[in-house]
Write a protein that holds these residues in place. Sequence first.
Motif, PDB file in Angstrom:
ATOM      1  N   ILE A  66       2.968  43.781  17.365  1.00 10.51           N
ATOM      2  CA  ILE A  66       3.792  42.498  17.206  1.00 10.51           C
ATOM      3  C   ILE A  66       3.814  42.153  15.728  1.00 10.51           C
ATOM      4  O   ILE A  66       4.701  41.411  15.217  1.00 10.51           O
ATOM      5  CB  ILE A  66       2.927  41.238  17.840  1.00 10.51           C
ATOM      6  CG1 ILE A  66       1.511  41.287  17.548  1.00 10.51           C
ATOM      7  CG2 ILE A  66       3.083  41.258  19.347  1.00 10.51           C
ATOM      8  CD1 ILE A  66       0.762  40.077  18.097  1.00 10.51           C
TER       9      ILE A  66
ATOM     10  N   ASN B 192       3.783  29.674  16.734  1.00 11.59           N
ATOM     11  CA  ASN B 192       3.922  30.698  17.724  1.00 11.59           C
ATOM     12  C   ASN B 192       2.783  30.157  18.584  1.00 11.59           C
ATOM     13  O   ASN B 192       2.778  30.286  19.979  1.00 11.59           O
ATOM     14  CB  ASN B 192       3.377  32.032  16.961  1.00 11.59           C
ATOM     15  CG  ASN B 192       4.401  32.530  16.665  1.00 11.59           C
ATOM     16  OD1 ASN B 192       5.772  32.309  16.888  1.00 11.59           O
ATOM     17  ND2 ASN B 192       4.146  33.696  15.946  1.00 11.59           N
TER      18      ASN B 192
ATOM     19  N   GLY C 241      13.063  32.925  18.925  1.00  9.37           N
ATOM     20  CA  GLY C 241      12.575  33.554  17.464  1.00  9.37           C
ATOM     21  C   GLY C 241      13.278  34.946  17.506  1.00  9.37           C
ATOM     22  O   GLY C 241      14.223  35.203  18.438  1.00  9.37           O
TER      23      GLY C 241
ATOM     24  N   GLY D 179      11.358  37.582  16.323  1.00 10.37           N
ATOM     25  CA  GLY D 179      10.359  38.620  15.999  1.00 10.37           C
ATOM     26  C   GLY D 179      10.467  39.166  14.641  1.00 10.37           C
ATOM     27  O   GLY D 179      10.112  40.213  14.331  1.00 10.37           O
TER      28      GLY D 179
ATOM     29  N   ASP E 220      -5.115  30.030  20.098  1.00 10.60           N
ATOM     30  CA  ASP E 220      -4.431  29.029  21.107  1.00 10.60           C
ATOM     31  C   ASP E 220      -4.979  29.093  22.635  1.00 10.60           C
ATOM     32  O   ASP E 220      -5.526  30.251  22.723  1.00 10.60           O
ATOM     33  CB  ASP E 220      -2.838  29.194  21.054  1.00 10.60           C
ATOM     34  CG  ASP E 220      -2.431  30.524  21.232  1.00 10.60           C
ATOM     35  OD1 ASP E 220      -2.854  31.171  22.286  1.00 10.60           O
ATOM     36  OD2 ASP E 220      -1.840  31.332  20.616  1.00 10.60           O
TER      37      ASP E 220
ATOM     38  N   SER F  56       9.965  33.654  23.559  1.00  9.12           N
ATOM     39  CA  SER F  56      10.239  34.237  22.311  1.00  9.12           C
ATOM     40  C   SER F  56      11.549  34.241  21.983  1.00  9.12           C
ATOM     41  O   SER F  56      12.174  34.496  21.089  1.00  9.12           O
ATOM     42  CB  SER F  56       9.986  35.880  22.774  1.00  9.12           C
ATOM     43  OG  SER F  56       8.804  36.163  22.911  1.00  9.12           O
TER      44      SER F  56
ATOM     45  N   SER G 119       6.446  37.646  27.268  1.00 12.10           N
ATOM     46  CA  SER G 119       6.593  36.310  26.495  1.00 12.10           C
ATOM     47  C   SER G 119       8.000  36.029  26.145  1.00 12.10           C
ATOM     48  O   SER G 119       8.398  35.324  25.377  1.00 12.10           O
ATOM     49  CB  SER G 119       5.651  35.979  25.163  1.00 12.10           C
ATOM     50  OG  SER G 119       5.744  37.094  24.578  1.00 12.10           O
TER      51      SER G 119
ATOM     52  N   GLY H 248       8.871  36.679  12.391  1.00 12.35           N
ATOM     53  CA  GLY H 248       7.637  35.733  11.633  1.00 12.35           C
ATOM     54  C   GLY H 248       6.499  36.370  11.306  1.00 12.35           C
ATOM     55  O   GLY H 248       6.062  36.361  10.218  1.00 12.35           O
ATOM     56  N   LEU H 249       5.920  36.929  12.360  1.00 11.89           N
ATOM     57  CA  LEU H 249       4.778  37.937  12.082  1.00 11.89           C
ATOM     58  C   LEU H 249       4.699  38.868  10.964  1.00 11.89           C
ATOM     59  O   LEU H 249       3.827  39.234  10.190  1.00 11.89           O
ATOM     60  CB  LEU H 249       3.879  38.492  13.075  1.00 11.89           C
ATOM     61  CG  LEU H 249       3.492  37.532  14.299  1.00 11.89           C
ATOM     62  CD1 LEU H 249       2.977  38.125  15.532  1.00 11.89           C
ATOM     63  CD2 LEU H 249       2.427  36.486  13.549  1.00 11.89           C
TER      64      LEU H 249
ATOM     65  N   ALA I  82       9.555  42.703  16.351  1.00 15.20           N
ATOM     66  CA  ALA I  82       8.660  42.899  17.836  1.00 15.20           C
ATOM     67  C   ALA I  82       8.581  41.841  18.208  1.00 15.20           C
ATOM     68  O   ALA I  82       8.467  40.611  17.819  1.00 15.20           O
ATOM     69  CB  ALA I  82       7.465  43.308  17.232  1.00 15.20           C
ATOM     70  N   GLN I  83       8.963  41.835  19.721  1.00 20.28           N
ATOM     71  CA  GLN I  83       8.802  40.869  20.691  1.00 20.28           C
ATOM     72  C   GLN I  83       8.505  41.271  21.697  1.00 20.28           C
ATOM     73  O   GLN I  83       8.646  42.406  22.458  1.00 20.28           O
ATOM     74  CB  GLN I  83      10.178  40.042  20.934  1.00 20.28           C
ATOM     75  CG  GLN I  83      10.435  39.050  19.558  1.00 20.28           C
ATOM     76  CD  GLN I  83      11.695  38.188  20.020  1.00 20.28           C
ATOM     77  OE1 GLN I  83      12.627  38.635  20.780  1.00 20.28           O
ATOM     78  NE2 GLN I  83      11.708  36.981  19.487  1.00 20.28           N
ATOM     79  N   VAL I  84       7.266  40.722  22.395  1.00 29.10           N
ATOM     80  CA  VAL I  84       6.741  41.090  23.660  1.00 29.10           C
ATOM     81  C   VAL I  84       7.497  40.464  24.787  1.00 29.10           C
ATOM     82  O   VAL I  84       7.821  39.376  24.984  1.00 29.10           O
ATOM     83  CB  VAL I  84       5.378  40.503  23.850  1.00 29.10           C
ATOM     84  CG1 VAL I  84       4.773  40.924  25.117  1.00 29.10           C
ATOM     85  CG2 VAL I  84       4.505  41.053  22.713  1.00 29.10           C
TER      86      VAL I  84
ATOM     87  N   LYS J 263       4.368  27.562  20.737  1.00 26.78           N
ATOM     88  CA  LYS J 263       5.440  28.134  21.525  1.00 26.78           C
ATOM     89  C   LYS J 263       4.874  28.734  22.970  1.00 26.78           C
ATOM     90  O   LYS J 263       5.283  28.918  23.938  1.00 26.78           O
ATOM     91  CB  LYS J 263       6.373  29.288  20.631  1.00 26.78           C
ATOM     92  CG  LYS J 263       7.315  29.495  21.080  1.00 26.78           C
ATOM     93  CD  LYS J 263       8.397  30.155  20.034  1.00 26.78           C
ATOM     94  CE  LYS J 263       8.026  31.187  19.204  1.00 26.78           C
ATOM     95  NZ  LYS J 263       8.987  31.758  18.593  1.00 26.78           N
ATOM     96  N   PHE J 264       3.845  29.755  22.539  1.00 23.76           N
ATOM     97  CA  PHE J 264       3.248  30.532  23.730  1.00 23.76           C
ATOM     98  C   PHE J 264       2.049  29.785  24.474  1.00 23.76           C
ATOM     99  O   PHE J 264       1.372  30.404  25.207  1.00 23.76           O
ATOM    100  CB  PHE J 264       2.743  31.931  22.999  1.00 23.76           C
ATOM    101  CG  PHE J 264       4.201  32.716  22.521  1.00 23.76           C
ATOM    102  CD1 PHE J 264       4.787  32.988  23.309  1.00 23.76           C
ATOM    103  CD2 PHE J 264       4.223  32.579  21.029  1.00 23.76           C
ATOM    104  CE1 PHE J 264       5.904  33.810  22.824  1.00 23.76           C
ATOM    105  CE2 PHE J 264       5.364  33.362  20.606  1.00 23.76           C
ATOM    106  CZ  PHE J 264       6.134  33.774  21.452  1.00 23.76           C
TER     107      PHE J 264
END
Length: 729
Positions: free
Chosen positions: A530, A486, A547, A549, A517, A544, A540, A551-552, A535-537, A489-490
């Motif tokens: 998140i 992540n 993915g 949403g 990061d 995202s 981003s 993993g977390l 959940a995905q923001v 990625k971000f």
Amino acid sequence: MTSEMSERVNSTAYLHPLFPITSPHGMSFADKSTDTELSSRLRDDLLDLDAWGEILATYGKTMRVAVALTDSNGCVLGNLHNAQPVWTLVHDAAHDWIGCSFCINPGVPCTAVAEALASGGVVRTHDQAGLTHVTVPLLLGKHRLGAIIAGQVFDRYPEPLALRHVAKEFGISAQPLWDVARKQRPIGSTVLQASADLLLALGQAFLQQRYASIMEAELAEANGQFRLLVNGVRDHALFTIDPTGRVTSWNGGAQHMFDYPDTKIMGQNFSCIFTFEDVQNHVPEKLLSKAAQAGQVENEECRVRGKQKHFWGDFNITALLEDGGTIRGFAIIVQDVTERRRIAILMEEAKQERGHAQERLLSHVSHELRTPLTAIYLVTTNLLDGLLGDLTPEQHEHLALAVGNVKQMTSMVDDLLDITRVESHKLTVEPQRASLVKLIAEVLSTCHKNASSKSIRLCSDLAVDQPSVWADPIRVRQILTNLIDNGIKFTPEGGAVTVGSRPLAEDSSLLCISVSDSGCGISPEDCEIIFDRLAQVKSSMQASRSGLGLGLFISRDLVSRQGGRIWVESQLGHGSTFYFTLPAFSLAKLCAHVLTAANLEAGVITLIAVDVVWVEGTVESDIVPEIRSVLERCIHPGQDILLPPLSDAEPEKAFFIVACTDSNGFEVIARRIRRELQSFDTASKLRPAISSTTLLVEPGHSHEERIDGVSVRIERMVQAHLMGKEKLQ
Ligand code: ADP
């Protein structure tokens, strides 16, 4: 007119305590009277003329004085009892009598009532004719209700001059007035004072008694209404029992629910509403003892005997306490929850069925996707590696892109598989002693390629001499990979991702791992969500896309199953730091349940080492769990513990048992281990060597210190044994 305050008696001496009556809510009305305003109805009731009439008339006659009740403004309420002759004669001659009913001072206001109420004491007043009267206040707490005035009497022989003056003022003949005055016997000052004191005491006592009886009547009415209310409740059984369980009240709802009329149940033990099995198992007694201890039992569901058939009753029991705290009984509310339970069970079954269906679908789809993905991955990497011939730079670039996409899809499929496991509670976590430093290094090296493709620096910042963790290495790798991926990625090209770990400042029994990061950051609102499923923001979204949403969400589940917590600190535009904690490995904690005070009291602990030598070359590591379960069978669970793998050697070759026993006990365990391993290893491929060391527990320390001391020594011996420096005896 003159008035003076009596020094001797003060009404406040009569004010407290009021007759103690307790309201249904435990509030004393006496307390209430001083705090809250009295309604005008209550004021009228307190000064009710019918109630006061008799006592005032009797007082007037006995003391031979005129007497009357007044309101707080000094206006006479009702009759003036026992009016005295001189006053009557003058009063009858006057055309308009304005002012005090007791003073012959027409037109001049009498302030005695106001003074008495303000001072709380007796006020004595003289008028121009030489007549005197006393005024006593009627107070209820802080409330000024009114007064009693008594008098129209001479306190010394009448003075002719003063009377002549009065006669002239009122236009009456002086002689008849003098004749009446001479016959009106004076009351001495001392007697007058004593009778004023008596009047004050009588007035206050009567007022308070009246207040008490009004409140009692109100309470009785409220109780009556409450009883009606309770009886009217149909869908709840409400009843009370005494401390031994005998029914003392039974409402309409209880009659309806249990089909017992109150005439039949009163005095019987309430256990008759329970099923035969529950009575046998002492359920009613257990419920009461729980309520007696905790004060209340809430939402206990039991099978009870209903009208036609048994049903599920939801019990709420409250212990009823005396003032001193002893139990005088229990109030019980029962609700029929059979239908509610049936619906809950159906809903749970439906949920499970839905879950299973979802799980089957996801698992099917994921497995179906996995096989072709693996094949595509193999073929494309072979092509990329040039195994099937040289590639042009353009072909190479396209294929590299394809491999990246295949990897991404594989990771999504893995997340999907994990999510079905999280929801069916099948995600396994098998903790063992593990080195964080090693795990972090492994994950960083696997993420390296991904990071360098975006020119992102991967760094580590690890505290030296960190203890190992008690965690599942596979799961820790999974969490770290997700957080680092992540981070990459971000974070825009040229940024950095740093992994750190150190003992948690507030609690050194936990290690805290951080992944920071220099990327886009997360807003405070998004930090809240998140970790939720899917959940995905939005901000981003572009990054995202690669993915789901999940993993977390999976990471949070994995961290919490290992006894830790995960959270994020971030600022939009300024990067993010994800933290998670894991328990530090502690032999003391692991052994605490066998190193009890009683076991340590025996003074000896034995460390047993079982070294397994593989006779024919190497042995598959999947035989290790089987050896462990054989060893588990040979020890006494509350007394001994088989330690988890304490070395990184694969497969594990040395097994350690901490046994709360001496060398004789060791012999018994060793014989058992040999026998069990022999029957497990029929082909005789294992050569077990069993050795032991017995430690003396050092006396004189606290329990925790002794556990720590024993654990440290065991740890040292285990390490020495593993390094081959020291064999157990
Ligand atoms: P995904 O597979 O979509 O990344 P995750 O559960 O791992 O799913 O993350 C959920 C969302 O949290 C991401 O889509 C992203 O919006 C946000 N997020 C996670 N890590 C970071 C990060 N390091 N920086 C910014 N946003 C992040």
